[in-house]
Enzyme design. Structure first.
Site, PDB file in Angstrom:
ATOM      1  N   SER A  32      30.004  28.685  34.383  1.00 50.29           N
ATOM      2  CA  SER A  32      30.393  28.004  33.150  1.00 50.29           C
ATOM      3  C   SER A  32      30.321  26.493  33.311  1.00 50.29           C
ATOM      4  O   SER A  32      29.768  25.776  32.469  1.00 50.29           O
ATOM      5  CB  SER A  32      31.813  28.438  32.767  1.00 50.29           C
ATOM      6  OG  SER A  32      32.305  27.657  31.718  1.00 50.29           O
TER       7      SER A  32
ATOM      8  N   GLY B 144      29.532  32.165  41.013  1.00 52.61           N
ATOM      9  CA  GLY B 144      30.882  32.461  40.561  1.00 52.61           C
ATOM     10  C   GLY B 144      31.016  32.249  39.066  1.00 52.61           C
ATOM     11  O   GLY B 144      30.222  31.536  38.441  1.00 52.61           O
ATOM     12  N   CYS B 145      32.007  32.860  38.482  1.00 51.68           N
ATOM     13  CA  CYS B 145      32.172  32.818  37.028  1.00 51.68           C
ATOM     14  C   CYS B 145      32.509  31.404  36.545  1.00 51.68           C
ATOM     15  O   CYS B 145      31.848  30.857  35.663  1.00 51.68           O
ATOM     16  CB  CYS B 145      33.236  33.814  36.580  1.00 51.68           C
ATOM     17  SG  CYS B 145      34.771  33.778  37.531  1.00 51.68           S
ATOM     18  N   TYR B 146      33.550  30.803  37.138  1.00 48.62           N
ATOM     19  CA  TYR B 146      33.886  29.420  36.764  1.00 48.62           C
ATOM     20  C   TYR B 146      32.703  28.489  37.036  1.00 48.62           C
ATOM     21  O   TYR B 146      32.397  27.601  36.249  1.00 48.62           O
ATOM     22  CB  TYR B 146      35.070  28.922  37.583  1.00 48.62           C
ATOM     23  CG  TYR B 146      36.436  29.347  37.119  1.00 48.62           C
ATOM     24  CD1 TYR B 146      36.931  28.945  35.886  1.00 48.62           C
ATOM     25  CD2 TYR B 146      37.262  30.107  37.934  1.00 48.62           C
ATOM     26  CE1 TYR B 146      38.212  29.300  35.479  1.00 48.62           C
ATOM     27  CE2 TYR B 146      38.547  30.466  37.539  1.00 48.62           C
ATOM     28  CZ  TYR B 146      39.022  30.059  36.311  1.00 48.62           C
ATOM     29  OH  TYR B 146      40.280  30.416  35.919  1.00 48.62           O
TER      30      TYR B 146
END
Lengths: 344, 344, 344, 344
Positions: free
Chosen positions: A152, A147-149
């Site tokens: 990061s 996932g993107c979050y």
């Protein structure tokens, strides 16, 4: 090498097309969707005269016969069914949804409020955090793209977690994302007049990337306790920043922690650890596959603040997916992904 | 009742004019600046045909003779000198800068990197957090108007801090602000092309509102330890959100904490505590003097997440300044401040 | 093939670096500025770990000895002096400023309010509107790269002007631009809080691209009369749209005019004439070198509306500059410029 | 005096609530919608603790018995049916939609592609361009409130059209609007990721305000010929600018035309004609009922450029509607509408 892409409603799908169209080895063989069969430029006029492809109906046999790898840029709940269809076919699959990420039974249902994928697929799937799972990715034919979050946050937390320098109960991740992650699905909350000149928190203590982050952290340090993770919607299109707070076990200087990060990421072409006193902003990675990290130890509190930024559609989705495809096929990890950030 | 405003370069000054122009009791008597003497609409064309005033040079005698109260919307380092000039005159002074906020010797110099105001003025100044210092404000003739971030954070933290429900070492404040706080000072970082479609962290562990927040928290709970406070620049003009994380001492439900907040703010017209599951967004207070608060207890972690939003130019600056003026003169606190948020 | 770039304060300079860094033939040999000598990433942190170059002082001898071509991304008034220094040296020069564009004596002084370049240089310089001046560009060693608005307007007007289908007195160009054209120069009007959620007209009937557009139109049709040209500032970073209105001489259908445009641009890789009923938006060319054109004939009025969009930093500046360099050296026009629009 | 508002999905409805809540005479008696009956703050959280009203089902008898005036902030095609129901009742009606604006049979069907309202209602309705139709509005009980673009364009064109100074074939209106005009209806084109950092033209030569503008111009000058009118979507929320181009019949200076405009609008509190060389930007009227006008005569072309800006939700919708209500009831035109622009 032939590639198929399924799913073009979210912006992840069209970002895959941007990358793959210029990729030196992968070629876009076919584009698929459950929607009507129209030229892709009808849906995305910026592709006029660039991509001639039609959006086609999904034909599992044809796709797996013709293509070497298929990217699923489909929503959670849809991907699991598609992966199932491809599971006994000779094609590598990279799933950008959350359907195959959570290993622990019951977690998916709890956080996604949907029915889980079949457990064998979940077991088989390798979590595609490229920089940290390269060896497994290389040997896999099924990738659960992060996932993107989560990408990061995990890139920001990895070195200090693995080195066991942190208080395992102290992790707080304050995430902020542009709106492109939500794709083109129609909802009031995605309207320009609602997002512009606004900033909102959402899914407080309920975001589905929470267990994904915890699961990966636990592979690095089995003592990690539940994290606090908040997500906010930025009035901008692309990019994620996570500001991460952890309590350090012992006294370390910013310089020492930076040394650790530079060591950890010395072979990671897409990770740029910023020098002391310098922090990345989101635009500084826009359109690129970079994950930029800045950090600072506050001597007053003994807390480490970590800032990690990515383009949510690139390193947070399509970029990392292609990075994983490169690894799976034994290519240079950066192939077709060397684009510079678009600034300003 | 006559009012003077000094300082129009920052947007706080012009926001004062917006409020005061429609205030039922206060009248704008004069507007001052160190700049050239021009009609105010030259500087702010939106005031054309609305405010006929000239921007005048500062004349301390005239101002204190003619006006009942003067607002200093001047930068830190400038305000302290102006306050000095007004100190032996018969006029109430409300200073919007940070110059008079920090009581502890050395703190101002350390965080602002400038010379401190004279200590007697600092001692005399009342910290104008309206809802919490009403009685002192009423009796004061010199107000140190709170900082924008500080207001947002303190309003969010007050009830749970005063009730001593929190682990005193656990406070983390993740602040996000629109750009209008920076005013019209020219700097690369304030350019549209640098801010738009971007999001940045700044002054990591160095923001000058840190000691201001700690000082006020300590008046509520003497055990409070140094806080972690981060500030980020949003690609928008107006508004601040602080997302606040604290560890609870003991088990409380969201409902219980909300009960405490509703009790604490039952006489605060400008504070809207949102019902469970509802969180304020920044646009929902734009152009108004409201501070909206939402919160949630995470049972997994024992942490309380508090979301506090204000319009940085209103409750975070000019609005609270007028609220304090209302209190000083014994008017209804809400006088001239009842404007509804501008939505969308 | 070695390339030098002078000027990095404007965003045109840094956009050149983005293109050239990935160009298959041109290599960035040196970067120059009148500023202090620092690593380029100090000025542009998004280049950290990507470009190792220092910004160097300008040394005309070294540049012309070492490099094959130099790009001047310097402001008007500065470029003319630099071109002068290179004029007797063996190096091709592409000037992105307005200094060499206006052939008619007195025009530059009148519209730019500055001293003109020396007349011999002006005579020598070829106006680099790539699609229309290919042959001259090929033979030239000094290019006056067109202005951003001018490029957009001229690409939209060329076919119908050359075909003499329009009333020569009727041309009205309503231009709208993102703020990146203004570069990083500090001015109140470029501040985020002034541009965001705002839209303004500027330089009404005074924009310096007016004579540039007229001059080129006159080469296509000697009867062209003075045009009306307005420019507006959009609350966005990249992109220009010109909406162009002309009165048609005689009755033509949209289909007929589209046929003419498709014919005219059949060999222009970067021009995409949209089908009837379809109009380009600015984002659909962002980050790319495309110029997209849509048009419609209104039978009620006999007027043709032409919509022309470009990325002001690409086709409107750096992209067209590299396109011209490709032409000058006999390379494929599209070399290093095939990047797809970044959407969304 | 009691007021009912029907329609809250568009932002015009909620802007009416903002104005009426603070209006010294009109009181919000009831709010209606075809949606479910919920507290208004459920739909608009910024109204929490401010407006306690429920959204109610529409009951024509109750509304006309209880209220003195009803505002229809409903979409075209819906309003005509509601007006019909109120037509034989004792209540003043102000319709913000386009349903009653076009007098000429067939025009509505042609431009709106919907069935027209009944012709008697259309005949009865007064076009509520407040500054120009005051006397008729005063005597009317049914107002067709003008469109947002139409208001901006007509206010800009009125003086010069009535004075017959223009070539009647030469009118070109280039309109640009923020997105709030589109309301909260869900469509791909209104998504943040599609609008942000983008600019598009839409309904080329097909916008439904075209006949509305022409109809009103013809009442001022019977020789007016079909106009050219273009509309563009700005990446911002509030505000409209129309840039208007007309050919002058004879030689006039900017000063002379400004004199005419100042004369024409000397009794118009909400119209601010800017001095020579000064042009309004959209933000300079945001949140207010002002229409600001700037203009310039280009001696090179004999054309007059007029710039007219309004807040589309205020003077372009709800503000003008309340202005008309004030006129209908014989109140001061500015009552409850004196709010200053919100800047920045």
């Amino acid at each position: 090498m032939k590639v198929s892409v399924i799913g073009t409603t979210g912006y992840g799908g069209v970002e895959l097309l941007r990358i793959l169209h210029r990729h030196p080895v992968f070629n876009i063989h076919s584009i698929h969707s459950t929607k009507e069969e129209v030229p892709i430029w009808n849906e995305y006029p910026h592709l006029y005269n660039i991509l001639e492809n039609q959006i086609e109906k999904i034909n599992f046999d044809r796709i797996s016969t013709d293509s070497d790898v298929v990217f699923l840029a489909t929503p959670s709940g849809v991907s699991s069914k598609l992966v199932d269809e491809f599971s006994n076919k000779d094609i590598k699959v990279i799933d950008l949804s959350g359907d195959l990420r959570l290993k622990k039974p019951g977690e998916y249902e709890r956080w996604y409020k949907k029915e889980s994928a079949n457990s064998q697929l979940i077991e088989e799937a390798v979590y595609g955090l490229s920089e940290w799972n390269r060896e497994q990715i290389k040997r896999s034919k099924l990738i659960a793209n992060p996932g993107c979050y989560a990408t990061s946050a995990l890139m920001g937390l990895a070195p200090v977690t693995k080195a066991r320098l942190i208080d395992t109960e102290s992790i707080i991740i304050d995430g902020k994302s542009g709106t492109s992650g939500a794709g083109k699905a129609l909802s009031k909350g995605s309207l320009f007049a609602e997002v512009n000149e606004n900033f909102k928190i959402y899914k407080v203590n309920e975001h589905q990337h929470t267990p994904e982050i915890e699961q990966q952290l636990l592979t690095w340090h089995e003592g990690i306790r539940p994290i606090t993770f908040s997500t906010h919607l930025l009035p901008m299109t692309r990019g994620i920043m996570t500001t991460i707070y952890v309590k350090l076990r012992g006294q370390y200087s910013t310089e020492q922690i930076l040394y650790l990060y530079n060591e950890s990421y010395q072979n990671a072409s897409f990770v740029r650890v910023r020098p002391e006193g310098n922090y990345p902003s989101v635009k500084e990675v826009a359109g690129s596959n970079y994950c930029d990290i800045g950090l600072h130890v506050d001597e007053r509190t003994g807390r480490l603040t970590i800032v990690s930024v990515i383009d949510n559609l690139m390193k947070g989705a399509a970029g990392q997916a292609v990075q994983n495809a490169n690894i799976m096929f034994g290519f240079e990890e950066t192939l077709g992904l060397e684009m510079m950030p678009l600034y300003p």
